[in-house]
Scaffold this active site. Structure first.
Site, PDB file in Angstrom:
ATOM      1  N   SER A 255       0.930  -1.121  -0.170  1.00 43.15           N
ATOM      2  CA  SER A 255       0.121   0.089  -0.039  1.00 43.15           C
ATOM      3  C   SER A 255       0.933   1.333  -0.074  1.00 43.15           C
ATOM      4  O   SER A 255       2.046   1.182   0.490  1.00 43.15           O
ATOM      5  CB  SER A 255      -1.036   0.012   1.394  1.00 43.15           C
ATOM      6  OG  SER A 255      -0.020   0.044   2.302  1.00 43.15           O
ATOM      7  N   THR A 256       0.224   2.180  -0.534  1.00 47.03           N
ATOM      8  CA  THR A 256       0.831   3.642  -0.635  1.00 47.03           C
ATOM      9  C   THR A 256       1.503   4.116   1.060  1.00 47.03           C
ATOM     10  O   THR A 256       2.381   4.575   1.048  1.00 47.03           O
ATOM     11  CB  THR A 256       0.009   4.720  -1.081  1.00 47.03           C
ATOM     12  OG1 THR A 256      -0.124   4.467  -2.460  1.00 47.03           O
ATOM     13  CG2 THR A 256       0.612   6.078  -1.138  1.00 47.03           C
ATOM     14  N   GLU A 277       6.556  -0.055  -5.147  1.00 48.11           N
ATOM     15  CA  GLU A 277       5.407  -0.333  -6.067  1.00 48.11           C
ATOM     16  C   GLU A 277       4.111  -0.383  -5.327  1.00 48.11           C
ATOM     17  O   GLU A 277       3.975  -1.258  -4.460  1.00 48.11           O
ATOM     18  CB  GLU A 277       5.459  -1.667  -6.707  1.00 48.11           C
ATOM     19  CG  GLU A 277       6.361  -2.116  -7.692  1.00 48.11           C
ATOM     20  CD  GLU A 277       6.197  -1.415  -9.179  1.00 48.11           C
ATOM     21  OE1 GLU A 277       5.330  -0.473  -9.115  1.00 48.11           O
ATOM     22  OE2 GLU A 277       7.311  -1.795  -9.884  1.00 48.11           O
ATOM     23  N   CYS A 312      -3.004  -4.534  -8.183  1.00 50.20           N
ATOM     24  CA  CYS A 312      -2.599  -2.992  -7.987  1.00 50.20           C
ATOM     25  C   CYS A 312      -3.248  -2.240  -8.979  1.00 50.20           C
ATOM     26  O   CYS A 312      -3.478  -1.000  -8.903  1.00 50.20           O
ATOM     27  CB  CYS A 312      -1.201  -3.057  -7.898  1.00 50.20           C
ATOM     28  SG  CYS A 312      -0.269  -3.924  -9.090  1.00 50.20           S
ATOM     29  N   GLU A 412      -8.511   3.706  -3.321  1.00 47.58           N
ATOM     30  CA  GLU A 412      -8.392   2.071  -3.776  1.00 47.58           C
ATOM     31  C   GLU A 412      -9.106   1.392  -2.821  1.00 47.58           C
ATOM     32  O   GLU A 412      -9.117   1.563  -1.705  1.00 47.58           O
ATOM     33  CB  GLU A 412      -6.896   1.691  -3.606  1.00 47.58           C
ATOM     34  CG  GLU A 412      -6.415   0.658  -4.120  1.00 47.58           C
ATOM     35  CD  GLU A 412      -5.161   0.220  -4.110  1.00 47.58           C
ATOM     36  OE1 GLU A 412      -4.459   0.207  -2.890  1.00 47.58           O
ATOM     37  OE2 GLU A 412      -4.634  -0.352  -5.014  1.00 47.58           O
TER      38      GLU A 412
HETATM   39  P1  NAP Z   1       0.402  -3.747   2.784  1.00 45.78           P
HETATM   40  O1  NAP Z   1      -0.504  -3.608   3.965  1.00 45.78           O
HETATM   41  O2  NAP Z   1       0.921  -2.351   2.619  1.00 45.78           O
HETATM   42  O3  NAP Z   1       1.334  -4.705   3.105  1.00 45.78           O
HETATM   43  C1  NAP Z   1       2.611  -4.906   2.056  1.00 45.78           C
HETATM   44  C2  NAP Z   1       3.565  -5.656   2.727  1.00 45.78           C
HETATM   45  O4  NAP Z   1       4.371  -4.671   3.667  1.00 45.78           O
HETATM   46  C3  NAP Z   1       3.275  -6.902   3.613  1.00 45.78           C
HETATM   47  O5  NAP Z   1       4.334  -7.734   3.730  1.00 45.78           O
HETATM   48  C4  NAP Z   1       3.060  -6.267   4.861  1.00 45.78           C
HETATM   49  O6  NAP Z   1       3.407  -7.120   6.166  1.00 45.78           O
HETATM   50  C5  NAP Z   1       4.163  -5.389   4.768  1.00 45.78           C
HETATM   51  N1  NAP Z   1       4.197  -4.247   6.023  1.00 45.78           N
HETATM   52  C6  NAP Z   1       3.141  -3.748   6.575  1.00 45.78           C
HETATM   53  N2  NAP Z   1       3.439  -2.657   7.326  1.00 45.78           N
HETATM   54  C7  NAP Z   1       4.821  -2.673   7.383  1.00 45.78           C
HETATM   55  C8  NAP Z   1       5.687  -1.741   7.999  1.00 45.78           C
HETATM   56  N3  NAP Z   1       5.560  -0.879   9.097  1.00 45.78           N
HETATM   57  N4  NAP Z   1       6.944  -1.993   7.724  1.00 45.78           N
HETATM   58  C9  NAP Z   1       7.327  -2.851   6.723  1.00 45.78           C
HETATM   59  N5  NAP Z   1       6.541  -3.644   6.196  1.00 45.78           N
HETATM   60  C10 NAP Z   1       5.427  -3.625   6.341  1.00 45.78           C
HETATM   61  O7  NAP Z   1      -0.446  -4.113   1.325  1.00 45.78           O
HETATM   62  P2  NAP Z   1      -1.277  -5.401   0.944  1.00 45.78           P
HETATM   63  O8  NAP Z   1      -2.540  -5.133   1.739  1.00 45.78           O
HETATM   64  O9  NAP Z   1      -0.312  -6.571   1.441  1.00 45.78           O
HETATM   65  O10 NAP Z   1      -1.076  -5.173  -0.601  1.00 45.78           O
HETATM   66  C11 NAP Z   1      -2.145  -4.599  -0.953  1.00 45.78           C
HETATM   67  C12 NAP Z   1      -1.544  -3.238  -1.741  1.00 45.78           C
HETATM   68  O11 NAP Z   1      -0.363  -3.601  -2.351  1.00 45.78           O
HETATM   69  C13 NAP Z   1      -2.656  -2.465  -2.421  1.00 45.78           C
HETATM   70  O12 NAP Z   1      -2.430  -1.161  -2.108  1.00 45.78           O
HETATM   71  C14 NAP Z   1      -1.974  -2.653  -3.854  1.00 45.78           C
HETATM   72  O13 NAP Z   1      -2.204  -1.768  -4.793  1.00 45.78           O
HETATM   73  C15 NAP Z   1      -0.528  -3.035  -3.698  1.00 45.78           C
HETATM   74  N6  NAP Z   1       0.069  -3.621  -4.751  1.00 45.78           N
HETATM   75  C16 NAP Z   1       0.917  -2.820  -5.691  1.00 45.78           C
HETATM   76  C17 NAP Z   1       1.562  -3.482  -6.714  1.00 45.78           C
HETATM   77  C18 NAP Z   1       2.426  -2.565  -7.694  1.00 45.78           C
HETATM   78  O14 NAP Z   1       2.978  -3.268  -8.588  1.00 45.78           O
HETATM   79  N7  NAP Z   1       2.348  -1.242  -7.851  1.00 45.78           N
HETATM   80  C19 NAP Z   1       1.250  -4.843  -6.798  1.00 45.78           C
HETATM   81  C20 NAP Z   1       0.655  -5.602  -5.893  1.00 45.78           C
HETATM   82  C21 NAP Z   1      -0.183  -4.699  -4.874  1.00 45.78           C
HETATM   83  P3  NAP Z   1       2.176  -7.930   6.602  1.00 45.78           P
HETATM   84  O15 NAP Z   1       0.951  -8.150   5.697  1.00 45.78           O
HETATM   85  O16 NAP Z   1       2.852  -9.253   6.962  1.00 45.78           O
HETATM   86  O17 NAP Z   1       1.898  -7.374   7.814  1.00 45.78           O
END
Ligand code: NAP
Ligand code: MG
Length: 509
Positions: A255-256, A277, A312, A412
């Site tokens: 996430s952003t 990303e 995403c 989103e």
């Molecule tokens: P997320 O909540 O941001 O988590 C992504 C990763 O970051 C997970 O492994 C998460 O760990 C970790 N994380 C969370 N808090 C953190 C912190 N404080 N420090 C370090 N790492 C941390 O995103 P998500 O819900 O998994 O995925 C959905 C998001 O990803 C959406 O916004 C989507 O658009 C984006 N995305 C972007 C792309 C692209 O190519 N641009 C591709 C796919 C997805 P845990 O989950 O284990 O807590």
């Protein structure tokens, strides 16, 4: 025959009963993968991985904390200093990664089953979309290894100037759950191909396939310590990795909001490179002169309902010219109702699985309710499908009468929820498309080449599709403008991001 061997046989012929039987017998790795083997977490902590289709725990997994990240980074550092991987002849490194691609292909049914059980995507999607793309990713970056070149520049006589490309050192990779193995592979494959050592922290919601990948790397001939996987959560495990003083680059997809934290961690620690990303709210623009409304509508609903909208670059904003709006909506509703049948993801006929967790389902439903409160109209969906209450399902949903200021047009949602907006002309369509903090992807449908070209130039997005959606191959740089990120995955450009240049100036006079 072991379960692992069984599922390698002609998986496309298996039906739901066979997949369910295999699921019960599947061997699941539960340790952290450090220094070439599975180990327990130092503090002995554990967490459950949940199947979102049933709400049941699949496995109890080791939870790595700061001490485990230290241990994994230390292992990667030893491997880095030993130099076997970074100094390996390029073609030898190619052989290992090519072999890894072959092993993934051989184990694709097992890996697809892990993805489906862990995050709920339909088994047919895991088998025919995710796994082939993971294999291509490793093949492509294996092939790139001996195409990485430096340069010799023009100098005066008596001097020699070489510019060499070197790996960075230890790469920390943090990946999301929507395509668990594929998103991790988009980082791990180029990082390894360039000669780096890697510590991966997968998303806690779907970590199983990544654990297995690490073992296959060793089986392919990769040296221990070069690729480590530490499960845990973001705020503890991911944060420790991104703050680590021995990590040279952190490559993040998610996430952003978390992407902003990652940049902060780099600033608070060692100024490591940060590749992000992040999120998206991608517009799909349908001009009145588009050639084939049926084809456009089919790609439109695929662009938002595939993978239950957890993509995403999901095309969540449908910007449709006033003249074709009503016909578009009518076809969209009629056709997508036929195509997206929510059901058991282990049934090969299922086209819509649950979203990743119950909590995420509740978040998506809350955003749908907010859209209704703000005055948008539900043309289809809007709740949970009947009869599937044990899982985290959301019905495919379409909103009409959407205004630019509404939350469903701006935020989103990361679920199967699309918002249709009308526009009058090209300028308005571009203004609406660009009125977003995001800029990951966009599409334009028109039969006029000049219109298409003007719009490609005007759209603030890293990827623009013309008369298609989601198409591409490994040569395509994939990543966002604005708050959708600061890097590109896939492509040769991505590989360069896992290297740095060294200038060597020789005085030969
Ligand atoms: P997320 O909540 O941001 O988590 C992504 C990763 O970051 C997970 O492994 C998460 O760990 C970790 N994380 C969370 N808090 C953190 C912190 N404080 N420090 C370090 N790492 C941390 O995103 P998500 O819900 O998994 O995925 C959905 C998001 O990803 C959406 O916004 C989507 O658009 C984006 N995305 C972007 C792309 C692209 O190519 N641009 C591709 C796919 C997805 P845990 O989950 O284990 O807590
Ligand atoms: Mg899970």
């Amino acid at each position: 025959m072991s379960t692992r061997a069984l599922v390698t046989e002609a998986p496309q012929t298996l039906g739901q009963p066979e997949w369910s039987t295999l699921a019960k017998k599947l061997d699941i790795e539960t340790g952290l993968f450090i220094d070439g083997e599975y180990v327990e977490a130092l503090q002995g902590k554990r967490f459950d991985s949940i199947n979102p289709a049933t709400g049941e725990a699949l496995a109890s997994l080791a939870f790595g904390d700061e001490s485990d990240i230290d241990r994994a980074v230390a292992s990667a550092k030893r491997a880095w200093h030993a130099g076997h991987w970074r100094y390996m002849a390029p073609r030898a490194r190619m052989t290992v990664l090519t072999r890894l691609a072959e092993l993934i292909d051989q184990h694709k049914a097992e890996l697809a089953l892990l993805e489906t059980l862990d995050m709920g995507k339909p088994i047919t999607d895991a088998l025919t979309i995710d796994l082939p793309e993971v294999v291509s990713t490793f093949r492509y970056y294996a092939e790139c290894i001996d195409k990485l070149e430096g340069a010799v520049t023009n100098t005066a006589r008596g001097a020699l100037h070489l510019i060499q490309r070197e790996p960075l050192g230890i790469v920390g990779a943090i990946s999301p759950w929507n395509y668990p193995l594929l998103m991790a592979s988009w980082k791990v494959a180029p990082a390894l191909a360039a000669g780096n050592c890697v510590v991966l922290k997968p998303a806690q919601q779907a970590p199983l396939s990544c654990l297995r990948l690490a073992q296959l790397f060793i089986e392919a001939g990769g040296p221990p310590g070069v690729f480590n996987v530490v499960n845990g959560d973001g705020p503890v495990t991911g944060r420790a990795l991104a703050l680590h003083m021995d990590v040279a680059k952190v490559s993040f997809t998610g996430s952003t909001a978390v992407g902003k934290l990652i940049m902060g961690y780099a600033g608070q620690s060692n100024l490591k490179r940060v590749a992000l990303e992040t999120g998206g709210k991608s517009p799909q623009i349908f001009m009145a002169d588009l050639e084939d409304l049926d084809a456009a509508v089919e790609r439109a609903y695929g662009g938002i309902f595939d993978n239950a909208g957890q993509v995403c670059n999901a095309g969540s904003r449908l910007l449709v010219h006033r003249d074709i709006h009503d016909a578009f909506v009518e076809k969209f509703v009629a056709r997508s109702r036929q195509v997206y049948r929510p059901g058991d993801p282990l049934n090969p006929a299922t086209t819509l699985g649950p979203v990743v967790t119950r909590a995420h389902q509740q978040g998506v439903l809350a955003k749908i309710e907010q859209g209704c409160r703000e005055g948008a109209q539900l043309a289809m969906g809007g709740g949970e499908p009947g009869g599937l209450e044990q899982g985290a399902y959301v019905s495919p949903t379409l909103f009409t009468c959407v205004e630019q200021g509404m939350s469903i047009a701006r935020e989103e949602i990361f679920g199967p929820v699309a918002a249709v907006q009308r526009f009058d002309d090209e300028a308005q369509a571009i203004a609406m498309a660009n009125d977003s903090i995001y800029g990951l992807a966009a599409s334009v449908w028109t039969r006029d080449l000049k219109t298409a070209h003007r719009m490609v130039q005007a759209l603030e997005a890293g990827v623009v599709w013309v008369n298609c959606f989601g198409d591409g191959d490994m040569t395509q740089p994939f990543g966002g403008y604005k708050q959708s990120g600061n890097t590109r995955d896939k492509s040769f450009e991505c590989l360069l991001g896992y290297t740095q240049s060294k200038s060597a100036w020789f005085d030969l006079a």
